[in-house]
Design a protein around this motif. Structure first.
Motif, PDB file in Angstrom:
ATOM      1  N   LYS A 172       0.835  -1.197   0.000  1.00 32.75           N
ATOM      2  CA  LYS A 172       0.000   0.000   0.000  1.00 32.75           C
ATOM      3  C   LYS A 172       0.877   1.257   0.000  1.00 32.75           C
ATOM      4  O   LYS A 172       1.834   1.371   0.766  1.00 32.75           O
ATOM      5  N   ARG A 179      -4.792  -1.362  -2.327  1.00 32.28           N
ATOM      6  CA  ARG A 179      -3.726  -2.339  -2.109  1.00 32.28           C
ATOM      7  C   ARG A 179      -3.772  -2.823  -0.661  1.00 32.28           C
ATOM      8  O   ARG A 179      -4.114  -2.073   0.249  1.00 32.28           O
ATOM      9  N   PRO A 181      -1.710  -3.768   2.529  1.00 35.93           N
ATOM     10  CA  PRO A 181      -0.361  -3.489   3.026  1.00 35.93           C
ATOM     11  C   PRO A 181       0.374  -4.759   3.428  1.00 35.93           C
ATOM     12  O   PRO A 181      -0.249  -5.757   3.810  1.00 35.93           O
ATOM     13  N   TRP A 223      -2.491   3.201   8.181  1.00 38.39           N
ATOM     14  CA  TRP A 223      -3.593   3.026   7.231  1.00 38.39           C
ATOM     15  C   TRP A 223      -4.847   2.653   8.005  1.00 38.39           C
ATOM     16  O   TRP A 223      -4.891   1.648   8.691  1.00 38.39           O
ATOM     17  N   GLY A 244      -8.468  -3.215   0.031  1.00 38.17           N
ATOM     18  CA  GLY A 244      -7.252  -3.270   0.837  1.00 38.17           C
ATOM     19  C   GLY A 244      -7.307  -4.270   1.976  1.00 38.17           C
ATOM     20  O   GLY A 244      -6.276  -4.703   2.492  1.00 38.17           O
TER      21      GLY A 244
END
Length: 271
Positions: A172, A179, A181, A223, A244
């Motif tokens: 990410k 995405r 991580p 995040w 994600g």
């Protein structure tokens, strides 16, 4: 109409079929059954005959002047037990699942495979050495490229699960890049997500149950909103489908939640 097609239809209509019947809880049994159209017709005729006979008997037991009144109030005063005896068989027919098998007399019947319950597997995955301390502590290891989540006890495999990861590959980089991580994280909270909803911006609007029953929130290095959770779309597992998060089936997240705890280590790798 083609005469041969008519003959084939009538032959299939009056030929007993071999079917698998779902008894529930993963149990199936094989029986011979009439064609559904013929069976439905016979049930309907039997129901009509039963109701007609019941009405005739009821009217015969009443004096003549009262018969007209009885016809008017019959439906309102019919005992619930009598309603159950006529409605319940049809209800049972509606909820039973049957799989028709091809037969010699009906070779063109669609070949439908008997459903198979996806078993849990403890088989060793391709990665044999997890390189984890053999400390008896439960931890989670995620391999994004294989779409696998492994529950480990120390260095030993406990369960393997199929998952979906971020729509885009790689680590990410920014908010909204879809995405998942990579790195070493931990579970910071275990949250009931059964009433949560989410709009995936695919034109379908908000979907209730999008996160399944549980959301295992991660401290994903700044995040926000990254976690391990269930899904309304279990067929998406094995693909890049999420924004994600790591997505499991609802059955699997229910099982994984039994092992999860606050500060549980979670390692996410590309391969």
């Amino acid at each position: 109409m083609d005469t041969q097609k008519i003959k084939n239809f009538l032959s299939g209509l009056f030929t007993l079929r071999t079917v698998w019947i779902d008894k529930g809880q993963g149990q199936w049994t094989v029986k011979k059954r009439m064609h559904p159209l013929l069976r439905g017709t016979l049930w309907t005729l039997a129901l009509i005959a039963s109701l007609t006979a019941y009405a005739a008997l009821k009217n015969e037991s009443l004096p003549k002047p009262e018969q007209a009144i009885a016809k008017t109030i019959d439906n309102e005063q019919k005992p619930s037990s009598e309603l159950q005896t006529t409605v319940l068989p049809l209800k049972q027919m509606a909820i039973r699942r049957e799989i028709i098998l091809p037969s010699e007399t009906n070779p063109e019947t669609d070949k439908i495979m008997m459903p198979v319950t996806r078993p849990k597997t403890n088989a060793e995955p391709r990665v044999q050495n997890f390189n984890m301390p053999d400390d008896g502590k439960y931890r989670i290891l995620v391999n994004k490229s294989e779409y696998k989540l492994w529950l480990l006890n120390g260095n030993k495999l406990v369960h393997e699960y199929s998952i979906a990861t971020g729509k885009n590959p790689g680590d990410k980089q920014r908010i909204g890049d879809n995405r998942t991580p990579t790195g070493n994280f931990k579970i910071v909270s275990i949250e009931n997500a059964s009433n949560w909803s989410h709009d995936f911006r695919d034109g379908k609007g908000k979907i209730k149950g999008a996160y399944g029953p549980w959301f295992l929130r991660l401290d994903a290095k700044g995040w926000r909103g990254i976690g391990i959770h269930g899904t309304h779309d279990p067929d998406s597992r094995g693909t890049n489908a999420t924004e994600g998060c790591i997505r499991l089936s609802n059955e699997d997240i229910d099982e994984l939640k039994q092992y999860a705890y606050k500060n549980m280590p979670v390692i996410i790798r590309e391969n």
